[in-house]
Design an enzyme around this catalytic site. Structure first.
Site, PDB file in Angstrom:
ATOM      1  N   GLY A 271       0.693  -1.276  -0.031  1.00 29.15           N
ATOM      2  CA  GLY A 271       0.081  -0.091   0.045  1.00 29.15           C
ATOM      3  C   GLY A 271       0.864   1.377  -0.099  1.00 29.15           C
TER       4      GLY A 271
ATOM      5  CG  ASN B 187       2.169   3.532  -5.759  1.00 26.06           C
ATOM      6  OD1 ASN B 187       2.624   4.611  -5.922  1.00 26.06           O
ATOM      7  ND2 ASN B 187       2.591   2.582  -6.568  1.00 26.06           N
TER       8      ASN B 187
ATOM      9  CG  LEU C  37      -1.594  -8.382  -7.116  1.00 24.02           C
ATOM     10  CD1 LEU C  37      -0.854  -9.180  -6.291  1.00 24.02           C
ATOM     11  CD2 LEU C  37      -1.022  -7.647  -8.293  1.00 24.02           C
TER      12      LEU C  37
ATOM     13  CG  ASN D 121      -3.196  -0.849 -13.151  1.00 24.20           C
ATOM     14  OD1 ASN D 121      -3.111  -1.072 -11.748  1.00 24.20           O
ATOM     15  ND2 ASN D 121      -2.580  -1.598 -13.790  1.00 24.20           N
TER      16      ASN D 121
ATOM     17  CG  HIS E 143       2.010  -2.811 -15.724  1.00 22.81           C
ATOM     18  ND1 HIS E 143       1.602  -3.766 -14.993  1.00 22.81           N
ATOM     19  CD2 HIS E 143       2.977  -3.144 -16.592  1.00 22.81           C
ATOM     20  CE1 HIS E 143       2.162  -4.881 -15.508  1.00 22.81           C
ATOM     21  NE2 HIS E 143       3.312  -4.309 -16.311  1.00 22.81           N
TER      22      HIS E 143
ATOM     23  CG  ASP F 298      -1.193  -4.969 -17.225  1.00 22.55           C
ATOM     24  OD1 ASP F 298      -1.620  -4.383 -16.438  1.00 22.55           O
ATOM     25  OD2 ASP F 298      -0.536  -6.030 -16.892  1.00 22.55           O
TER      26      ASP F 298
ATOM     27  CD  GLU G 172       5.057   2.210  -9.099  1.00 24.02           C
ATOM     28  OE1 GLU G 172       4.877   1.263  -9.675  1.00 24.02           O
ATOM     29  OE2 GLU G 172       5.100   1.960  -7.771  1.00 24.02           O
TER      30      GLU G 172
END
Length: 201
Positions: A27, A29, A99, A116, A118, A159, A188
């Protein structure tokens, strides 16, 4: 004057975007995003949903005063997560290390309102099973000279949604999966909250 102020306040509340974060892991991010928008008058993080009962994101979110709901994979398939999203009046969904495949029911209710992040430069090193260290190991095995992040809308395939932003970093000759991951994480942390802000404010 009092009536005008009340009207402006009501308008601000109505315009605020209510955001739910879906996360499966530690967690980091999610925590950055929650902290970034803590004082925002335009974006409110209202909830974290996790599919892992022991996920680190639970502790991080609760420490910051954000409600957390645990929904196992079966609950996503059976519509439990959808009901919770409605309960919290969610306008927008962020995936931060989530996930599971997001069910079609949620995709259909939130078109172009789920994004999202990635840890590679998609379309390279995306797809089912490509997450976390698996991505960085694959990048190193292929002797790539650069990697990075992709922030994208999601669709019904892993993705493959429309790309919003990509940011790059070098892959160094002596990199390990951990050292590369550290560099990618910095991208990120730098870009994800800002992109969310640009999309929602």
């Amino acid at each position: 004057m009092h009536n005008f102020s009340f009207y402006v306040h009501q308008k601000t509340l109505k315009a605020m975007k209510r955001v739910t974060i879906l996360a499966s892991g530690e967690g980091t991010n999610a925590e950055r995003i929650i902290r970034y928008f803590a004082d925002s008058t335009s974006v409110k993080i209202v909830l974290v949903i996790t599919n892992k009962a022991e996920a680190g994101v639970i502790r991080r979110a609760k420490n910051l005063g954000i409600p957390v709901e645990f929904v196992p994979a079966k609950g996503f398939k059976e519509g439990e997560a959808t009901k919770i999203l409605h309960q919290y009046q969610t306008d927008f969904i962020l995936l931060a290390g989530f996930l599971l495949r997001v069910p079609d029911e949620i995709l259909n209710e939130y078109p172009q309102r789920i994004i999202n992040i990635h840890p590679s430069l998609l379309p390279k090193y995306g797809g089912k099973g490509m997450y976390g260290s698996h991505v960085h190991e694959a990048v190193l095995a292929a002797h790539e000279t650069e990697s990075g992040i992709t922030i994208h809308y999601i669709d019904g395939h892993y993705d493959e949604g429309d790309i919003i932003l990509q940011a790059k970093c070098p892959v160094l000759p002596d990199d390990t999966p951990d050292s590369l991951a550290t560099r990618v994480h910095q991208l990120e942390y730098e870009h994800f909250p800002k992109v969310i802000e640009q999309l929602l404010v």
